[in-house]
Design a protein around this motif. Structure first.
Motif, PDB file in Angstrom:
ATOM      1  N   SER A 271      10.457   8.696   2.838  1.00 35.23           N
ATOM      2  CA  SER A 271      10.668   8.237   1.449  1.00 35.23           C
ATOM      3  C   SER A 271       9.251   8.451   0.723  1.00 35.23           C
ATOM      4  O   SER A 271       8.609   9.416   1.036  1.00 35.23           O
ATOM      5  N   ASN A 272       9.210   7.875  -0.487  1.00 37.34           N
ATOM      6  CA  ASN A 272       7.952   8.087  -1.224  1.00 37.34           C
ATOM      7  C   ASN A 272       6.983   7.313  -0.916  1.00 37.34           C
ATOM      8  O   ASN A 272       5.978   6.772  -1.502  1.00 37.34           O
ATOM      9  N   GLY A 273       6.975   6.443   0.162  1.00 39.60           N
ATOM     10  CA  GLY A 273       5.949   5.453   0.458  1.00 39.60           C
ATOM     11  C   GLY A 273       5.414   5.738   2.170  1.00 39.60           C
ATOM     12  O   GLY A 273       5.965   6.474   2.752  1.00 39.60           O
ATOM     13  N   ILE A 274       4.420   5.046   2.269  1.00 35.85           N
ATOM     14  CA  ILE A 274       3.864   5.255   3.652  1.00 35.85           C
ATOM     15  C   ILE A 274       4.216   4.262   4.632  1.00 35.85           C
ATOM     16  O   ILE A 274       4.193   2.963   4.302  1.00 35.85           O
ATOM     17  N   PRO A 275       4.798   4.803   5.771  1.00 34.78           N
ATOM     18  CA  PRO A 275       5.475   3.730   6.701  1.00 34.78           C
ATOM     19  C   PRO A 275       4.472   2.587   7.103  1.00 34.78           C
ATOM     20  O   PRO A 275       3.117   3.185   7.411  1.00 34.78           O
ATOM     21  N   GLY A 276       4.843   1.555   7.216  1.00 33.15           N
ATOM     22  CA  GLY A 276       4.063   0.386   7.534  1.00 33.15           C
ATOM     23  C   GLY A 276       3.179  -0.464   6.619  1.00 33.15           C
ATOM     24  O   GLY A 276       2.421  -1.001   6.773  1.00 33.15           O
ATOM     25  N   PHE A 277       3.138   0.339   5.310  1.00 33.83           N
ATOM     26  CA  PHE A 277       2.477  -0.188   4.253  1.00 33.83           C
ATOM     27  C   PHE A 277       3.063  -0.979   3.396  1.00 33.83           C
ATOM     28  O   PHE A 277       4.139  -0.644   3.034  1.00 33.83           O
ATOM     29  N   ALA A 278       2.518  -2.040   2.617  1.00 37.74           N
ATOM     30  CA  ALA A 278       3.120  -2.952   1.768  1.00 37.74           C
ATOM     31  C   ALA A 278       2.925  -2.370   0.511  1.00 37.74           C
ATOM     32  O   ALA A 278       1.878  -1.767   0.496  1.00 37.74           O
ATOM     33  N   TYR A 279       3.944  -2.672  -0.458  1.00 39.66           N
ATOM     34  CA  TYR A 279       3.302  -2.217  -1.870  1.00 39.66           C
ATOM     35  C   TYR A 279       3.427  -3.236  -2.636  1.00 39.66           C
ATOM     36  O   TYR A 279       4.056  -4.038  -2.549  1.00 39.66           O
ATOM     37  N   HIS A 280       2.621  -3.060  -3.878  1.00 34.41           N
ATOM     38  CA  HIS A 280       2.439  -4.004  -4.764  1.00 34.41           C
ATOM     39  C   HIS A 280       1.957  -3.398  -6.116  1.00 34.41           C
ATOM     40  O   HIS A 280       1.467  -2.180  -6.100  1.00 34.41           O
ATOM     41  N   ARG A 281       2.498  -3.982  -7.236  1.00 33.87           N
ATOM     42  CA  ARG A 281       2.041  -3.378  -8.398  1.00 33.87           C
ATOM     43  C   ARG A 281       0.855  -4.321  -8.985  1.00 33.87           C
ATOM     44  O   ARG A 281       1.041  -5.660  -9.046  1.00 33.87           O
ATOM     45  N   VAL A 282      -0.302  -3.729  -9.181  1.00 35.19           N
ATOM     46  CA  VAL A 282      -1.433  -4.877  -9.384  1.00 35.19           C
ATOM     47  C   VAL A 282      -2.052  -4.381 -10.770  1.00 35.19           C
ATOM     48  O   VAL A 282      -2.364  -3.156 -11.035  1.00 35.19           O
ATOM     49  N   PRO A 283      -2.000  -5.458 -11.547  1.00 36.24           N
ATOM     50  CA  PRO A 283      -2.720  -5.152 -12.915  1.00 36.24           C
ATOM     51  C   PRO A 283      -4.285  -5.013 -12.802  1.00 36.24           C
ATOM     52  O   PRO A 283      -4.767  -5.640 -12.068  1.00 36.24           O
TER      53      PRO A 283
ATOM     54  N   ALA B 175      -5.803  -3.275 -15.689  1.00 34.81           N
ATOM     55  CA  ALA B 175      -6.540  -3.370 -17.285  1.00 34.81           C
ATOM     56  C   ALA B 175      -5.530  -3.795 -18.249  1.00 34.81           C
ATOM     57  O   ALA B 175      -4.116  -3.992 -17.617  1.00 34.81           O
ATOM     58  N   ASP B 176      -5.660  -4.026 -19.361  1.00 43.78           N
ATOM     59  CA  ASP B 176      -4.675  -4.481 -20.281  1.00 43.78           C
ATOM     60  C   ASP B 176      -3.408  -3.255 -20.309  1.00 43.78           C
ATOM     61  O   ASP B 176      -3.785  -2.185 -20.702  1.00 43.78           O
ATOM     62  N   GLY B 177      -2.368  -3.898 -19.888  1.00 43.34           N
ATOM     63  CA  GLY B 177      -1.084  -2.896 -20.163  1.00 43.34           C
ATOM     64  C   GLY B 177      -1.271  -1.895 -19.062  1.00 43.34           C
ATOM     65  O   GLY B 177      -0.141  -1.061 -18.922  1.00 43.34           O
ATOM     66  N   VAL B 178      -2.022  -1.776 -18.011  1.00 40.68           N
ATOM     67  CA  VAL B 178      -1.730  -0.861 -16.726  1.00 40.68           C
ATOM     68  C   VAL B 178      -1.904  -1.670 -15.492  1.00 40.68           C
ATOM     69  O   VAL B 178      -2.701  -2.352 -15.150  1.00 40.68           O
ATOM     70  N   ALA B 179      -0.816  -1.269 -14.742  1.00 37.50           N
ATOM     71  CA  ALA B 179      -0.735  -1.783 -13.392  1.00 37.50           C
ATOM     72  C   ALA B 179      -0.718  -0.475 -12.609  1.00 37.50           C
ATOM     73  O   ALA B 179       0.057   0.368 -12.787  1.00 37.50           O
ATOM     74  N   LEU B 180      -1.263  -0.659 -11.148  1.00 38.63           N
ATOM     75  CA  LEU B 180      -1.246   0.688 -10.391  1.00 38.63           C
ATOM     76  C   LEU B 180      -0.308   0.311  -8.980  1.00 38.63           C
ATOM     77  O   LEU B 180      -0.288  -0.808  -8.441  1.00 38.63           O
ATOM     78  N   ASN B 181       0.202   0.922  -8.887  1.00 35.88           N
ATOM     79  CA  ASN B 181       1.498   1.283  -7.742  1.00 35.88           C
ATOM     80  C   ASN B 181       0.443   1.217  -6.321  1.00 35.88           C
ATOM     81  O   ASN B 181      -0.429   2.336  -6.304  1.00 35.88           O
ATOM     82  N   THR B 182       0.620   0.262  -5.384  1.00 40.16           N
ATOM     83  CA  THR B 182      -0.556   0.356  -4.540  1.00 40.16           C
ATOM     84  C   THR B 182       0.182   0.268  -3.293  1.00 40.16           C
ATOM     85  O   THR B 182       0.707  -0.731  -2.874  1.00 40.16           O
TER      86      THR B 182
END
Length: 292
Positions: free
Chosen positions: A2-14, A16-23
């Motif tokens: 998949s496009n994720g790292i196995p065993g890692f949890a994913y978050h969208r983290v704001p 800056a204004d209007g910018v969130a990072l897939n983490t």
């Protein structure tokens, strides 16, 4: 894969204004943030991140403008300056409760890490850069026919419009060329991972170009100002590079020593995508750095 790292949890983290990072986040203990390069996403750290998560909190974002992170329109030179992207990283770590953290970056991510180390020395405890020179030095060593290796730097430095149109005409050929030319062990990026990278790049052409355009303008200005003021990296620094200095005629160690007094510089026989081609080697160097 998949496009994720196995065993890692994913978050969208704001951040800056209007910018969130897939983490992607996993592990406990001291924090280390891993920043990806071009033309990749955070997935390039999958092997290294899994190892470090055994005893660290590992935070792997897609940079602004890349992967599944937000891609704000380029409204000026600051939108994708490394100063802005470094501030994103500091805000991201703080969102997970870490005022201080180690930071490792590859390629474009290493330029963001370098800027974070200069701008936020109280936050960055250790710094690693993979296969890059600081922006100011990079432009200084590019001259004559040897500059042909960095042809994409000159293309994406052009004003908005033409670079984006040219790349959009055949994005898989454009981005795929780097995945093919910069690797020594093609098996290190299997077909399913390559597909993730190409898909992400197709969706991010304007922001990727804006990132590179900033490195031909505002990022140079920021580095020039730091050099004039004598601003240097205060934390332990590890740099791992291919032997570009021998190929292009410069002393890579000396260039990095101009920015820090605590440098461990290493050359590798792996290709540019060394975190995927030689993860055990990169893990060893990062773990050595974290003990300094």
């Amino acid at each position: 894969m998949s496009n994720g790292i196995p065993g890692f949890a994913y978050h969208r983290v704001p951040v800056a204004d209007g910018v969130a990072l897939n983490t992607a986040v996993a592990g406990t203990g001291p924090a280390i943030v891993l920043l990806h390069g071009f033309p990749q996403t955070h997935l390039m750290w999958r092997h290294v991140a899994a190892d470090l998560a055994a005893d660290h909190t590992v935070i792997c974002p897609d940079l602004r403008g890349y992967g599944a992170s937000d891609k704000p329109a380029e409204t000026g030179p600051d939108t994708y300056s490394k100063r802005t992207m470094a501030a994103d990283v500091v805000a991201l770590a703080r969102a997970f409760g870490h005022e201080r953290f180690a930071l490792a970056g590859h390629d474009r991510g290493a330029l963001v890490a370098f800027r974070a180390g200069l701008d936020h020395p109280a936050a960055v405890t250790h710094l690693a850069g993979l296969d890059v020179l600081p922006t100011l030095d990079m432009w200084d060593v590019m001259h004559g026919v040897s500059a042909a290796v960095g042809w994409h730097l000159y293309l994406m430095a052009q004003p908005p419009g033409l670079p984006e149109k040219m790349i959009a005409a055949d994005p898989d050929a454009f981005f795929g060329a780097f995945l093919d030319q910069w690797i020594k062990n093609p098996a290190a990026i299997p077909a399913e991972t390559r597909a993730v990278y190409l898909s992400a790049c197709r969706e991010a052409i304007p922001s990727i170009v804006a990132d590179y355009r900033a490195s031909a303008g505002i990022d140079v200005a920021h580095d020039t100002d730091d050099r004039a003021r004598g601003n240097r990296l205060r934390m332990p620094v590890t740099v791992i590079q291919q032997d570009w200095g021998a190929a292009l005629g410069y002393d890579a160690t000396a260039l990095w020593q101009a920015w820090t007094d605590d440098l461990h510089h290493h050359t590798t026989t792996a290709g540019h995508f060394m975190a995927e081609e030689a993860p055990a080697e990169i893990i060893r160097h990062l773990r050595d750095l974290l003990t300094r």
